[in-house]
Design a protein around this motif. Structure first.
Motif, mmCIF file in Angstrom:
data_model
loop_
_atom_site.group_PDB
_atom_site.id
_atom_site.type_symbol
_atom_site.label_atom_id
_atom_site.label_comp_id
_atom_site.label_asym_id
_atom_site.label_seq_id
_atom_site.Cartn_x
_atom_site.Cartn_y
_atom_site.Cartn_z
ATOM 1 N N GLY A 77 -0.411 -30.771 14.082
ATOM 2 C CA GLY A 77 -1.491 -30.748 15.064
ATOM 3 C C GLY A 77 -2.853 -31.100 14.504
ATOM 4 N N ASP A 92 0.452 -31.413 19.854
ATOM 5 C CA ASP A 92 0.358 -32.518 20.804
ATOM 6 C C ASP A 92 0.600 -32.123 22.252
ATOM 7 O OD1 ASP A 92 3.598 -34.072 20.057
ATOM 8 O OD2 ASP A 92 2.969 -31.984 20.110
ATOM 9 N N SER A 116 -3.357 -38.560 13.359
ATOM 10 C CA SER A 116 -3.520 -38.039 14.721
ATOM 11 C C SER A 116 -2.841 -38.903 15.778
ATOM 12 C CB SER A 116 -5.010 -37.897 15.051
ATOM 13 O OG SER A 116 -5.688 -39.133 14.895
ATOM 14 N N GLN A 119 -0.693 -37.015 18.405
ATOM 15 C CA GLN A 119 -1.449 -36.365 19.472
ATOM 16 C C GLN A 119 -1.984 -37.401 20.460
ATOM 17 O OE1 GLN A 119 -2.097 -35.357 16.074
ATOM 18 N NE2 GLN A 119 -0.598 -33.715 16.435
#
Length: 286
Positions: A77, A92, A116, A119
């Motif tokens: 995360g 996510d 990232s 996400q």
């Protein structure tokens, strides 16, 4: 004139590599100040952001662009801060569910954090454009990307074009990280300049939303695309949004019956269509 709100969120919890968030904020602000469409943007910041801070900032500022500057750890995360300044991972699916509640307002999310992309892919189910990082990225490259991206938006580039300019900026600086930022476009999202005046396709898009009785989304998108609208028109749309929200709340509490709520929705529907017709007439005159 309608304005695009950029909400800049930053988190640098204890035990993580120190980021030059202050430098990133300063350079973005400088870039927006010299951009030709500078008056179309409002730049808001929230640092040392916790999960409650995220909710409060989103509810308070109602941004069209959300930027997160911090750390990421892939599937684990994004790294927000806990109340004690420690790492609090947000995964996510939680982020996707959160942004689904703002899908009528948020047009773009930028996750300027290492690893990232996972996400970003989740959030892109609900937001037109999301940018995430596919690998670790240096602070220098991340800042260069941010500055070029927002300055390009301020110079009337579309989101997709601004993304390309930002990646090119990293390459021109010789940082060899231009392949790391990834733009994910929601299916059926239409490429638009985020501050451009109404055009025929936008008017037709909002008219379709009205026809489908998606009035809340239609009003929100009217505000997003109404960069050329004057303050009086913008205020009228905000009043209609408040009226719909109040009617829905009263119906849920049993203070308003369904028929009265529908009367209110019809009133807003006709008013919004009239505003759209006015915008269409102006385009024809131009």
């Amino acid at each position: 004139m309608g304005q695009t709100v950029i909400l800049f969120l930053a988190a640098n919890p204890d035990g993580t590599v120190c980021l030059r968030v202050d430098r990133e904020i300063k350079k973005i602000e400088q870039g927006l100040r010299v951009a030709e469409q500078r008056d179309c943007f409002v730049f808001k910041t929230c640092q040392a952001v916790t999960v409650p801070d995220l909710r409060r900032a989103m509810q308070q500022h109602r941004p069209q662009i959300v930027h997160f500057s911090g750390h990421g750890d892939g599937a684990a995360g994004l790294c927000f801060e806990s109340g004690q300044g420690k790492i609090q991972f947000v995964q996510d699916e939680a982020l996707a569910a959160f942004f689904s509640m703002f899908s009528a307002e948020v047009r773009c999310v930028v996750l300027n954090a290492c690893y990232s992309e996972v996400q970003a892919e989740a959030i892109a189910r609900h937001v037109d454009y999301v940018i995430g990082m596919s690998d670790s990225i240096t602070d220098q490259a991340a800042i260069a990307f941010s500055v070029a991206f927002y300055e390009s938006l301020g110079n009337s580039e579309s989101i997709e074009s601004a993304y390309k300019f930002a990646c090119a900026e990293i390459a021109l600086l010789g940082l060899k990280e231009e392949h790391i930022p990834k733009l994910i476009r929601r299916h059926a999202a239409e490429e638009r300049n985020i501050v451009q005046p109404f055009v025929k396709s936008e008017i037709e898009h909002i008219q379709r939303l009205v026809a489908e009785d998606k009035l809340e989304k239609a009003l929100a998108e009217f505000l997003i695309f109404a960069a050329s609208a004057d303050a009086e028109i913008k205020q009228e749309v905000i009043v209609h949004q408040a009226a719909l929200a109040k009617a829905g709340k009263e119906r849920r509490k049993g203070l308003m019956d369904t028929d009265k709520e529908e009367q209110m929705r019809n009133k807003v529907r006709y008013a919004l269509l009239e505003l759209l017709n006015e915008q269409a007439a102006r385009q024809f005159e131009n």
